[in-house]
Design a protein around this motif. Sequence first.
Motif, PDB file in Angstrom:
ATOM      1  N   ILE A 301     -32.135  16.507   3.921  1.00  0.00           N
ATOM      2  CA  ILE A 301     -32.917  15.994   5.051  1.00  0.00           C
ATOM      3  C   ILE A 301     -32.084  14.948   5.777  1.00  0.00           C
ATOM      4  O   ILE A 301     -31.593  13.995   5.162  1.00  0.00           O
ATOM      5  N   GLY A 302     -31.896  15.130   7.064  1.00  0.00           N
ATOM      6  CA  GLY A 302     -31.095  14.171   7.827  1.00  0.00           C
ATOM      7  C   GLY A 302     -31.317  14.367   9.306  1.00  0.00           C
ATOM      8  O   GLY A 302     -32.267  15.029   9.717  1.00  0.00           O
ATOM      9  N   GLY A 303     -30.418  13.806  10.102  1.00  0.00           N
ATOM     10  CA  GLY A 303     -30.569  13.881  11.551  1.00  0.00           C
ATOM     11  C   GLY A 303     -31.379  12.689  12.052  1.00  0.00           C
ATOM     12  O   GLY A 303     -31.198  12.214  13.165  1.00  0.00           O
ATOM     13  N   ALA A 304     -32.266  12.201  11.213  1.00  0.00           N
ATOM     14  CA  ALA A 304     -33.034  10.980  11.449  1.00  0.00           C
ATOM     15  C   ALA A 304     -33.413  10.490  10.056  1.00  0.00           C
ATOM     16  O   ALA A 304     -33.369  11.273   9.099  1.00  0.00           O
ATOM     17  N   ALA A 305     -33.770   9.217   9.945  1.00  0.00           N
ATOM     18  CA  ALA A 305     -34.053   8.675   8.617  1.00  0.00           C
ATOM     19  C   ALA A 305     -35.220   9.417   7.969  1.00  0.00           C
ATOM     20  O   ALA A 305     -36.215   9.721   8.614  1.00  0.00           O
ATOM     21  N   GLY A 325     -29.355  12.828   3.870  1.00  0.00           N
ATOM     22  CA  GLY A 325     -27.989  12.867   4.385  1.00  0.00           C
ATOM     23  C   GLY A 325     -27.880  12.229   5.752  1.00  0.00           C
ATOM     24  O   GLY A 325     -28.868  12.100   6.470  1.00  0.00           O
ATOM     25  N   TRP A 326     -26.686  11.816   6.072  1.00  0.00           N
ATOM     26  CA  TRP A 326     -26.421  11.249   7.398  1.00  0.00           C
ATOM     27  C   TRP A 326     -25.153  11.890   7.951  1.00  0.00           C
ATOM     28  O   TRP A 326     -24.251  12.259   7.179  1.00  0.00           O
ATOM     29  N   GLY A 327     -25.107  12.036   9.240  1.00  0.00           N
ATOM     30  CA  GLY A 327     -23.900  12.555   9.858  1.00  0.00           C
ATOM     31  C   GLY A 327     -24.079  12.593  11.348  1.00  0.00           C
ATOM     32  O   GLY A 327     -25.065  12.087  11.878  1.00  0.00           O
ATOM     33  N   MET A 328     -23.129  13.168  12.035  1.00  0.00           N
ATOM     34  CA  MET A 328     -23.241  13.296  13.480  1.00  0.00           C
ATOM     35  C   MET A 328     -22.375  14.445  13.970  1.00  0.00           C
ATOM     36  O   MET A 328     -21.441  14.863  13.283  1.00  0.00           O
ATOM     37  N   THR A 329     -22.693  14.950  15.154  1.00  0.00           N
ATOM     38  CA  THR A 329     -21.967  16.079  15.725  1.00  0.00           C
ATOM     39  C   THR A 329     -20.458  15.852  15.625  1.00  0.00           C
ATOM     40  O   THR A 329     -19.706  16.766  15.276  1.00  0.00           O
ATOM     41  N   GLU A 330     -20.025  14.640  15.908  1.00  0.00           N
ATOM     42  CA  GLU A 330     -18.593  14.321  15.888  1.00  0.00           C
ATOM     43  C   GLU A 330     -17.991  14.406  14.483  1.00  0.00           C
ATOM     44  O   GLU A 330     -16.788  14.343  14.308  1.00  0.00           O
ATOM     45  N   MET A 331     -18.859  14.522  13.452  1.00  0.00           N
ATOM     46  CA  MET A 331     -18.350  14.573  12.063  1.00  0.00           C
ATOM     47  C   MET A 331     -18.557  15.958  11.449  1.00  0.00           C
ATOM     48  O   MET A 331     -18.473  16.104  10.227  1.00  0.00           O
ATOM     49  N   LYS A 358     -31.721   5.279   1.107  1.00  0.00           N
ATOM     50  CA  LYS A 358     -30.402   5.051   1.702  1.00  0.00           C
ATOM     51  C   LYS A 358     -29.824   6.397   2.131  1.00  0.00           C
ATOM     52  O   LYS A 358     -30.171   7.435   1.562  1.00  0.00           O
ATOM     53  N   GLN A 359     -28.918   6.374   3.112  1.00  0.00           N
ATOM     54  CA  GLN A 359     -28.365   7.628   3.617  1.00  0.00           C
ATOM     55  C   GLN A 359     -27.270   8.180   2.719  1.00  0.00           C
ATOM     56  O   GLN A 359     -26.797   9.291   2.919  1.00  0.00           O
ATOM     57  N   GLY A 360     -26.839   7.392   1.727  1.00  0.00           N
ATOM     58  CA  GLY A 360     -25.981   7.960   0.702  1.00  0.00           C
ATOM     59  C   GLY A 360     -24.519   7.575   0.780  1.00  0.00           C
ATOM     60  O   GLY A 360     -24.124   6.691   1.529  1.00  0.00           O
ATOM     61  N   ASP A 414     -15.885   5.030  15.752  1.00  0.00           N
ATOM     62  CA  ASP A 414     -17.103   4.208  15.666  1.00  0.00           C
ATOM     63  C   ASP A 414     -18.328   5.110  15.820  1.00  0.00           C
ATOM     64  O   ASP A 414     -18.541   5.708  16.875  1.00  0.00           O
ATOM     65  N   SER A 415     -19.123   5.190  14.766  1.00  0.00           N
ATOM     66  CA  SER A 415     -20.279   6.099  14.770  1.00  0.00           C
ATOM     67  C   SER A 415     -21.376   5.635  15.735  1.00  0.00           C
ATOM     68  O   SER A 415     -22.246   6.419  16.083  1.00  0.00           O
ATOM     69  N   GLY A 416     -21.329   4.347  16.123  1.00  0.00           N
ATOM     70  CA  GLY A 416     -22.405   3.830  16.977  1.00  0.00           C
ATOM     71  C   GLY A 416     -23.618   3.430  16.150  1.00  0.00           C
ATOM     72  O   GLY A 416     -24.628   2.984  16.679  1.00  0.00           O
ATOM     73  N   GLN A 428     -26.666   2.486   4.017  1.00  0.00           N
ATOM     74  CA  GLN A 428     -27.987   2.595   4.637  1.00  0.00           C
ATOM     75  C   GLN A 428     -27.890   2.241   6.108  1.00  0.00           C
ATOM     76  O   GLN A 428     -27.394   1.171   6.477  1.00  0.00           O
ATOM     77  N   ILE A 429     -28.363   3.172   6.941  1.00  0.00           N
ATOM     78  CA  ILE A 429     -28.383   2.936   8.385  1.00  0.00           C
ATOM     79  C   ILE A 429     -29.537   1.998   8.681  1.00  0.00           C
ATOM     80  O   ILE A 429     -30.665   2.234   8.237  1.00  0.00           O
ATOM     81  N   THR A 430     -29.252   0.949   9.456  1.00  0.00           N
ATOM     82  CA  THR A 430     -30.357   0.069   9.829  1.00  0.00           C
ATOM     83  C   THR A 430     -30.745   0.274  11.292  1.00  0.00           C
ATOM     84  O   THR A 430     -31.869  -0.024  11.673  1.00  0.00           O
ATOM     85  N   ALA A 520     -33.025  16.132  22.721  1.00  0.00           N
ATOM     86  CA  ALA A 520     -32.977  17.566  22.421  1.00  0.00           C
ATOM     87  C   ALA A 520     -32.741  17.837  20.935  1.00  0.00           C
ATOM     88  O   ALA A 520     -32.952  18.945  20.469  1.00  0.00           O
ATOM     89  N   THR A 521     -32.285  16.833  20.182  1.00  0.00           N
ATOM     90  CA  THR A 521     -32.117  17.053  18.748  1.00  0.00           C
ATOM     91  C   THR A 521     -33.199  16.302  17.958  1.00  0.00           C
ATOM     92  O   THR A 521     -33.041  16.034  16.781  1.00  0.00           O
ATOM     93  N   GLY A 522     -34.271  15.955  18.645  1.00  0.00           N
ATOM     94  CA  GLY A 522     -35.441  15.425  17.952  1.00  0.00           C
ATOM     95  C   GLY A 522     -35.394  13.939  17.646  1.00  0.00           C
ATOM     96  O   GLY A 522     -36.205  13.437  16.873  1.00  0.00           O
TER      97      GLY A 522
END
Length: 538
Positions: A301-305, A325-331, A358-360, A414-416, A428-430, A520-522
Motif C-alpha cells: 500500500i503506497g502512493g499516499a500514507a 511503501g513509499w516511492g515516486m514516478t521519478e524512482m 512508517k513508510q519503511g 530531492d524527493s520534495g 517516515q514521511i511527515t 490524477a493519481t489520487g
Amino acid sequence: MLGLMQDYPLLVHTVLDHAALNHGEREMVTRSIEGPMRRYNYRDLRVRSLRVAKALQLEGVGIGDRIATMAWNTDRHVETWYGIMGLGAICHTLNPRLFAEQLIYIINHAEDRILFIDLTFVPLAEAIAAHLPTITKYIILTDDEHMPETSLANAVAFETWLDGADADFSWASFDENTAAALCYTSGTTGNPKGVLYSHRSNVLHGLMCNQPDVLGVNSSDNILPIVPMFHANAWALTYAVPTAGASLIMPGAGMDGRSIYELLDTEKVSASAAVPTVWLGLLQHLKENDLELPWLKRVLIGGAACPRMMIETLENKYDVEVIHGWGMTEMSPVGTTGKMKNSTMHLKGEELIKLKLKQGRTPYMVEMKIVDDDGNELPRDGKTAGHLLVRGPAVSSAYYNHDKSILLEGGWFDSGDIAHIDELGYMQITDRDKDVIKSGGEWISSIEIENTAIGCEGIAEAAVIGIAHPKWTERPLLIVVRETGSEVSENEILAYLDGKIAKWWIPEAVEFIDEIPHTATGKIQKMKLREQFGGYRF
Ligand code: AMP
C-alpha cells in the motif's frame, strides 16, 4: 583491469523470454473491457508481444519513437507495452485521469506517433484528437466485433491490426541504457515532466521489487496489480511478476470493492498492490457482505500514507500482511517498504503499529538521506525531519527534453518530501515540503494528523493545511468530508484526537466540505484547498 564476464544487456524483453520459457504455463488473466474474463499464459503473451513489435515495425516505427497507450491493466496493454519496448521504441503511458489540456500538452511534448487506447477512452481521445498533430494512427484495444463508431482518423481495432503480423520477429538489440518507457509526473505545479526509464533501470528495479523485504514475488504467487500501469509502471509489477514466474491477474477497469474482491477470491490472489482508496473500497465491501480473504497473504500500500485503521483491519481482522511503501514516478517508483526485520520482530501492539505506519526502509539499490535547508545531513534519530534525498540506478537524472539539471551535489535527487529516519533505517514521511505547517518555529506533520483523524467514526476523508496565525506563524486547520449519513461534529473530532497526537498539533479548527480535490493519481490537492481557504481566519 576489467572483469571477464559476458556483456549481457539488461533488456526488458529478456524478462518475457525468461517467463515464456521457464514459466510458460503460468496464467495471465484479464477482466476484459468488453466484459468477460480472458485467460492465456506467458507463452501466448510472448507470441502476441512479438506480433505487436512486428506490426509496429511494419508501420515504420523504430528505435526511440514514442508510442503512447491510454489503457487499463489488461493483457492487451501488457502485449503492447512489451511489443513497443522490444522494438526499441518508447512506451509512453498516459494517465486518462489528467485534464484534457494536460494530456494534449504531454502527447505533443513527447511527440507520440501512435496511440493505443481502451474502448473506455475513445470519447476522451475524440475530444482532444484535433490538437494532436503528431498522432498518425489510433489503435483501439479491442476486436472488430466491439469496434465502436468513431471520428478518430485512421482508427483500427487492435486484433485486426495484429492479424497483419505473425510472430516471426526477433527482438531488436541495443544498449541496455536505451530508453524504454516514458511517464509524466502529475505534479501540482507547472507543466507535467517526463520521466524516461531505460531498459536497464526497469530490469534492475523489477529485480529489486522481488526481494523478500520488498514485495518478494515468487513463482507460486498469483499477483493482482491494481495500481494502474499508467501510474508509474504499476509499481514495477509488469516487470517483476514475469521475472519471478508468478501469474498475473489484471483487473481491467474494475477498481470497485466488489470487482476486486471477485478477482481476489476466484483467482486465489496471494499478493496485490494499490493506493489506500482502493483498499478502503474493498474493506467496505467485505464488511457489508461479511466476507473473508482466505487467499490473500500480503498487500503493498503506497502512493499516499496508509491510514492506521487500514493496517489494523487488514492485519488483525483479515490476516493480510500490510507492506507500507513509499516511492515516486521519478524512482520507477519504489523507494522504501516497511517490512519487519530481525530487530523489530519482537514489537507488539502500539509499538508495532507505530513502526508499520512508517513508510519503511530502502532495499539495496536505493540510497536515501535527510538534509536541512542548507544541505547538511541530519541524524537518523527517528525525530529530526528534513528534506528526503535519494539516489540509485532506477532514480531519474533528468526529465525528458528539459534542460534543467535535477540532481544536487553527489548525484542526489530531492524527493520534495519531508521525512525523518530512525536508527534502524525506517523512514517516515511527515509532509510534502510545500505542505509543511510551521508552528512556533517547529514543523507539524499534516499527514500524521490526517491519518489519525481518519480513524474517527464518521470521517470519510481528512486533509490538513496550515493557516496563517499572528502568534504561531501557522496553525493546522482540519478539513473533513463526513461519511454519508454521519453528523460527526468539530468537538467530537477534536476530542477523538486528544491524546493521540501531540497537544500542540491539535487542529485549531475543523471545517466540513463535500469533497476534497484530488490529483490524477489520487493525491489530495493541498494547493487547491489552500486557495479555497485562502482568506480563512481562526
Ligand atoms: P507519484 O510520483 O505520483 O507516485 O507521487 C509521489 C509522491 O507521493 C511522493 O513524493 C510522496 O509525496 C507521495 N507518497 C507516495 N507514497 C507515499 C506514502 N506511503 N506515504 C506518504 N506519501 C506518499
